[in-house]
Design a protein around this motif. Structure first.
Motif, PDB file in Angstrom:
ATOM      1  N   THR A 194      -2.217  -3.622   6.100  1.00 38.03           N
ATOM      2  CA  THR A 194      -2.418  -3.550   4.655  1.00 38.03           C
ATOM      3  C   THR A 194      -2.774  -2.110   4.253  1.00 38.03           C
ATOM      4  N   THR A 236       0.346 -12.013   4.608  1.00 36.50           N
ATOM      5  CA  THR A 236      -0.389 -12.049   3.333  1.00 36.50           C
ATOM      6  C   THR A 236      -1.659 -11.227   3.462  1.00 36.50           C
ATOM      7  N   THR A 290       0.315  -4.265   0.062  1.00 38.17           N
ATOM      8  CA  THR A 290      -0.718  -5.165  -0.450  1.00 38.17           C
ATOM      9  C   THR A 290       0.007  -6.343  -1.059  1.00 38.17           C
ATOM     10  N   GLY A 291      -0.526  -7.538  -0.876  1.00 34.60           N
ATOM     11  CA  GLY A 291       0.127  -8.729  -1.428  1.00 34.60           C
ATOM     12  C   GLY A 291       0.850  -9.474  -0.329  1.00 34.60           C
ATOM     13  N   GLU A 292       2.130  -9.775  -0.559  1.00 34.34           N
ATOM     14  CA  GLU A 292       2.909 -10.553   0.396  1.00 34.34           C
ATOM     15  C   GLU A 292       3.995  -9.676   0.998  1.00 34.34           C
TER      16      GLU A 292
END
Ligand SMILES: [Zn+2]
Length: 330
Positions: free
Chosen positions: A95, A165, A150-152
């Protein structure tokens, strides 16, 4: 002295978990996913000795001409990440927050110097030598992620989807989970430290929190519908095992909030929760100093002292706790 061993467990459809030889600080689970034309790791062991062993075991399972081209890093603590140097040129996925986190942790060589240079006559030096002295980072260069998000993030490996995720701050400020829907498996990283009756594990250690976010992360793992959950540390779980772990987290949260409301300082709160003896089978109860300290910071807005100061408190509580168990002098 170095740590050797570890155990590869097949989870079906090209997926394997590598489980380290024992529990304790720094001994994390890793994953291997293999298709007929590609392969990836989920996390790496802590040092190049263990990572080299995991690599040798992995290569026995790869088709001819295939090597590990990608590593997904569940968070930026070294015990999930510093072995990546055995795969030069691999894509390393983390991430965006984990990438930032790296700058706050010691580098492998700084950590090696810290452990090797600590005075074993002090509680901190003795603790570091005992729990970290068997790892060797003397020649380990810091590896950085090459892909961050960041996120999916949805990847494919051969025909297998890999759903990654990112999470709000929980174990660290940059955690992610990896869901493999075909294999009905999640690698949760350190939002779960597992234990089962036959295989007791260690108390979790959460550096960021709040515990509400750790519990939400566990709920997110369950919401995938996965039947197999590979935690960051400890035995592989089923969903019922994750529910039990949520019970542990809720207990610690409730005690931390009550003790904070009663004006009890964080290290003392950890001592009291340890003395309650609710989870006697779990090792390293002194880690509650870290987890409860993180929870307190969310309750009162205080700032984390340096990692060394926190670890000195951890070492002191470990010394007291062990003396209490053995009946020796504190
Ligand atoms: Zn870990």
């Amino acid at each position: 002295m170095s740590i050797t061993g570890g155990n590869v467990v097949g989870l079906g459809s090209g997926l394997y978990a590598w489980l380290p030889p024992k529990r304790g600080w720094g001994l994390a689970n890793c994953g291997l996913l293999v298709s007929d034309r590609d392969a990836l790791w989920i996390d790496t062991p802590y040092d190049t000795v263990l990572a080299g062993q995991f690599l040798a075991e992995s290569r026995k399972l790869l088709p001819g001409g295939v090597d590990i081209a990608r590593v997904i890093v569940t968070h930026a603590n070294g015990d999930h990440f510093w072995g990546a140097g055995v795969l030069p040129g691999a894509e390393i996925i983390a991430t965006r927050e984990a990438r930032e986190h790296i700058h706050y942790d010691p580098t492998p060589q700084q950590q090696h110097a810290l452990v090797a240079g600590s005075d074993p006559a002090t509680p901190l030096g003795a603790y570091l030598a005992r729990h970290f002295g068997a790892f060797d980072w003397s020649a380990t260069e810091q590896v950085m992620p090459t892909t961050y998000f960041t996120g999916e993030l949805e990847l494919t490996l051969g025909d297998y989807p890999v759903q990654v995720t990112s999470l709000p701050p929980a174990h660290t400020g940059g955690d992610l989970i990896v869901h493999l829907p075909v294999q009905r498996t999640v690698f949760s990283g350190d939002v779960i430290f597992s234990s089962t009756p036959g295989q007791p594990g260690d108390h979790p250690v959460h550096w960021a929190g709040p515990l509400d976010n750790v519990i939400d992360a566990c709920e997110r793992v369950l919401a995938t519908g996965a039947e197999v959950i590979v935690p960051g540390h400890g035995p592989v779980l089923d969903p019922a095992g994750v529910r039990e772990h949520i019970g542990y987290l809720a207990y610690v949260r409730e005690r931390a909030h009550a003790l904070h409301a009663g004006g009890v300082p964080a290290p003392e709160a950890a001592r009291r929760v340890i003395a309650e003896g609710r989870y006697p089978a779990l090792g390293l109860p002194e880690r509650l100093v870290v987890t409860i300290g993180s929870e307190y910071r969310h309750l009162d807005g205080s700032v984390m002292p340096g990692v060394l100061q926190v670890m000195a408190e951890v070492a002191e509580v470990a010394r007291e706790t062990e003396a209490a168990y053995t009946g020796g002098p504190a």
